[in-house]
Motif scaffolding. Structure first.
Motif, PDB file in Angstrom:
ATOM      1  N   UNK A  56     -39.581 -18.973  62.752  1.00  0.00           N
ATOM      2  CA  UNK A  56     -39.295 -20.392  62.517  1.00  0.00           C
ATOM      3  C   UNK A  56     -39.646 -20.840  61.110  1.00  0.00           C
ATOM      4  N   UNK A  57     -40.629 -20.188  60.476  1.00  0.00           N
ATOM      5  CA  UNK A  57     -41.047 -20.629  59.145  1.00  0.00           C
ATOM      6  C   UNK A  57     -40.060 -20.252  58.033  1.00  0.00           C
ATOM      7  N   UNK A  58     -39.072 -19.404  58.346  1.00  0.00           N
ATOM      8  CA  UNK A  58     -38.061 -19.074  57.339  1.00  0.00           C
ATOM      9  C   UNK A  58     -37.064 -20.221  57.225  1.00  0.00           C
ATOM     10  N   UNK A  59     -36.846 -20.685  56.003  1.00  0.00           N
ATOM     11  CA  UNK A  59     -35.886 -21.760  55.779  1.00  0.00           C
ATOM     12  C   UNK A  59     -34.467 -21.275  56.041  1.00  0.00           C
ATOM     13  N   UNK A  60     -34.199 -20.020  55.669  1.00  0.00           N
ATOM     14  CA  UNK A  60     -32.880 -19.432  55.842  1.00  0.00           C
ATOM     15  C   UNK A  60     -32.991 -18.142  56.653  1.00  0.00           C
ATOM     16  N   UNK A  61     -31.980 -17.837  57.472  1.00  0.00           N
ATOM     17  CA  UNK A  61     -31.979 -16.555  58.176  1.00  0.00           C
ATOM     18  C   UNK A  61     -31.841 -15.397  57.186  1.00  0.00           C
ATOM     19  N   UNK A  62     -32.613 -14.367  57.400  1.00  0.00           N
ATOM     20  CA  UNK A  62     -32.549 -13.182  56.547  1.00  0.00           C
ATOM     21  C   UNK A  62     -31.483 -12.238  57.108  1.00  0.00           C
ATOM     22  N   UNK A  63     -30.598 -11.765  56.225  1.00  0.00           N
ATOM     23  CA  UNK A  63     -29.531 -10.858  56.630  1.00  0.00           C
ATOM     24  C   UNK A  63     -29.869  -9.399  56.385  1.00  0.00           C
ATOM     25  N   UNK A  64     -30.550  -9.114  55.269  1.00  0.00           N
ATOM     26  CA  UNK A  64     -30.848  -7.722  54.925  1.00  0.00           C
ATOM     27  C   UNK A  64     -32.023  -7.674  53.965  1.00  0.00           C
ATOM     28  N   UNK A  65     -32.895  -6.695  54.150  1.00  0.00           N
ATOM     29  CA  UNK A  65     -34.013  -6.421  53.247  1.00  0.00           C
ATOM     30  C   UNK A  65     -33.906  -4.970  52.801  1.00  0.00           C
ATOM     31  N   UNK A  66     -34.147  -4.721  51.522  1.00  0.00           N
ATOM     32  CA  UNK A  66     -34.100  -3.354  51.028  1.00  0.00           C
ATOM     33  C   UNK A  66     -35.035  -3.138  49.859  1.00  0.00           C
ATOM     34  N   UNK A  67     -35.166  -1.883  49.473  1.00  0.00           N
ATOM     35  CA  UNK A  67     -35.941  -1.523  48.286  1.00  0.00           C
ATOM     36  C   UNK A  67     -35.038  -0.682  47.399  1.00  0.00           C
ATOM     37  N   UNK A  68     -35.347  -0.651  46.118  1.00  0.00           N
ATOM     38  CA  UNK A  68     -34.481   0.062  45.188  1.00  0.00           C
ATOM     39  C   UNK A  68     -35.237   0.420  43.916  1.00  0.00           C
ATOM     40  N   UNK A  69     -34.669   1.334  43.167  1.00  0.00           N
ATOM     41  CA  UNK A  69     -35.213   1.663  41.846  1.00  0.00           C
ATOM     42  C   UNK A  69     -34.518   0.866  40.758  1.00  0.00           C
ATOM     43  N   UNK A  70     -33.447   0.099  41.114  1.00  0.00           N
ATOM     44  CA  UNK A  70     -32.718  -0.694  40.131  1.00  0.00           C
ATOM     45  C   UNK A  70     -32.084  -1.893  40.850  1.00  0.00           C
ATOM     46  N   UNK A  71     -32.693  -3.070  40.705  1.00  0.00           N
ATOM     47  CA  UNK A  71     -32.242  -4.283  41.402  1.00  0.00           C
ATOM     48  C   UNK A  71     -30.782  -4.594  41.076  1.00  0.00           C
ATOM     49  N   UNK A  72     -30.413  -4.594  39.798  1.00  0.00           N
ATOM     50  CA  UNK A  72     -29.041  -4.961  39.419  1.00  0.00           C
ATOM     51  C   UNK A  72     -28.014  -4.007  40.032  1.00  0.00           C
ATOM     52  N   UNK A  73     -28.264  -2.711  39.917  1.00  0.00           N
ATOM     53  CA  UNK A  73     -27.327  -1.724  40.445  1.00  0.00           C
ATOM     54  C   UNK A  73     -27.197  -1.859  41.966  1.00  0.00           C
ATOM     55  N   UNK A  74     -28.321  -2.049  42.640  1.00  0.00           N
ATOM     56  CA  UNK A  74     -28.303  -2.136  44.110  1.00  0.00           C
ATOM     57  C   UNK A  74     -27.583  -3.393  44.583  1.00  0.00           C
ATOM     58  N   UNK A  75     -27.780  -4.517  43.888  1.00  0.00           N
ATOM     59  CA  UNK A  75     -27.075  -5.758  44.210  1.00  0.00           C
ATOM     60  C   UNK A  75     -25.563  -5.509  44.146  1.00  0.00           C
ATOM     61  N   UNK A  76     -25.124  -4.873  43.071  1.00  0.00           N
ATOM     62  CA  UNK A  76     -23.693  -4.597  42.891  1.00  0.00           C
ATOM     63  C   UNK A  76     -23.152  -3.683  43.979  1.00  0.00           C
ATOM     64  N   UNK A  77     -23.955  -2.715  44.407  1.00  0.00           N
ATOM     65  CA  UNK A  77     -23.513  -1.810  45.463  1.00  0.00           C
ATOM     66  C   UNK A  77     -23.326  -2.547  46.789  1.00  0.00           C
ATOM     67  N   UNK A  78     -24.156  -3.541  47.055  1.00  0.00           N
ATOM     68  CA  UNK A  78     -24.015  -4.319  48.287  1.00  0.00           C
ATOM     69  C   UNK A  78     -22.755  -5.170  48.265  1.00  0.00           C
ATOM     70  N   UNK A  79     -22.451  -5.782  47.121  1.00  0.00           N
ATOM     71  CA  UNK A  79     -21.339  -6.726  47.024  1.00  0.00           C
ATOM     72  C   UNK A  79     -19.998  -6.005  46.872  1.00  0.00           C
ATOM     73  N   UNK A  80     -19.970  -4.958  46.060  1.00  0.00           N
ATOM     74  CA  UNK A  80     -18.748  -4.196  45.790  1.00  0.00           C
ATOM     75  C   UNK A  80     -17.615  -5.123  45.345  1.00  0.00           C
ATOM     76  N   UNK A  81     -17.900  -5.968  44.362  1.00  0.00           N
ATOM     77  CA  UNK A  81     -16.939  -7.000  43.974  1.00  0.00           C
ATOM     78  C   UNK A  81     -15.683  -6.462  43.305  1.00  0.00           C
ATOM     79  N   UNK A  82     -15.711  -5.277  42.754  1.00  0.00           N
ATOM     80  CA  UNK A  82     -14.515  -4.714  42.114  1.00  0.00           C
ATOM     81  C   UNK A  82     -13.673  -3.877  43.066  1.00  0.00           C
TER      82      UNK A  82
END
Length: 167
Positions: A56-82
């Motif tokens: 209940x204390x979360x303002x927003x529902x969490x969809x996914x949690x992960x760890x990575x060695x490169x935040x920018x690269x991992x974000x792009x891999x999740x979105x796959x915008x291209x």
């Protein structure tokens, strides 16, 4: 953060732990197709229903949690915008079965496509409805601390797209 569909996203090339959040109307998320059928032990089908099980204390529902060695690269891999920016990477299955993912790195996009099977403009939905947060603050024993933080947050926040079957 800039426009995830067109802008270069100003994220660090650092290791860290991150989360994707549903920031749009919660009722829209809860009206989604919240069932998925996974392959379990022995290849048996395991039906999972995504519940409103976030703390209940979360303002927003969490969809996914992960760890990575490169935040920018991992974000792009999740979105796959291209990759099919105006369409879907994964075809919807009529009986909620988990289809073969495009790759093993796009859990967020896969999850959104699964719960919104009729949505064609998936990236527009992600841009409108999904938030992103991260931390790179791990000064000591970083590899172990990232592992423990990810594990703790998955157990506490109960993100839908982290659910997988036991093997």
């Amino acid at each position: 953060m800039g426009d995830i569909l067109t802008d270069k996203i100003p994220l660090p090339h650092e290791a860290g732990v991150y989360a994707f959040w549903w920031i749009a109307d919660r009722a829209e998320l809860l009206a989604a197709d919240r069932q998925i059928v996974l392959k379990g032990p022995g290849g048996n089908d395991v039906s999972v229903h995504y519940e409103e099980w976030w703390p209940e204390e979360l303002k927003f529902p969490c969809l996914y949690v992960g760890k990575t060695t490169n935040i920018r690269k991992r974000f792009s891999q999740h979105i796959m915008r291209n990759t099919k920016p105006d369409g879907r990477l994964h075809m919807a299955h009529s009986n909620f079965f988990k289809v073969l993912p495009y790759n093993s790195s796009c859990q967020l996009r896969f999850g959104i496509e699964h719960i919104f099977p009729k949505e064609e403009g998936v990236l527009k939905t992600i841009k409108r409805a999904v938030g992103f947060s991260y931390t790179t603050d791990f000064p000591n024993n970083a590899i172990a601390e990232r592992f423990f933080m990810e594990d703790r947050l998955v157990g506490t926040w109960r993100p839908w797209f982290n659910v997988d079957s036991e093997r």
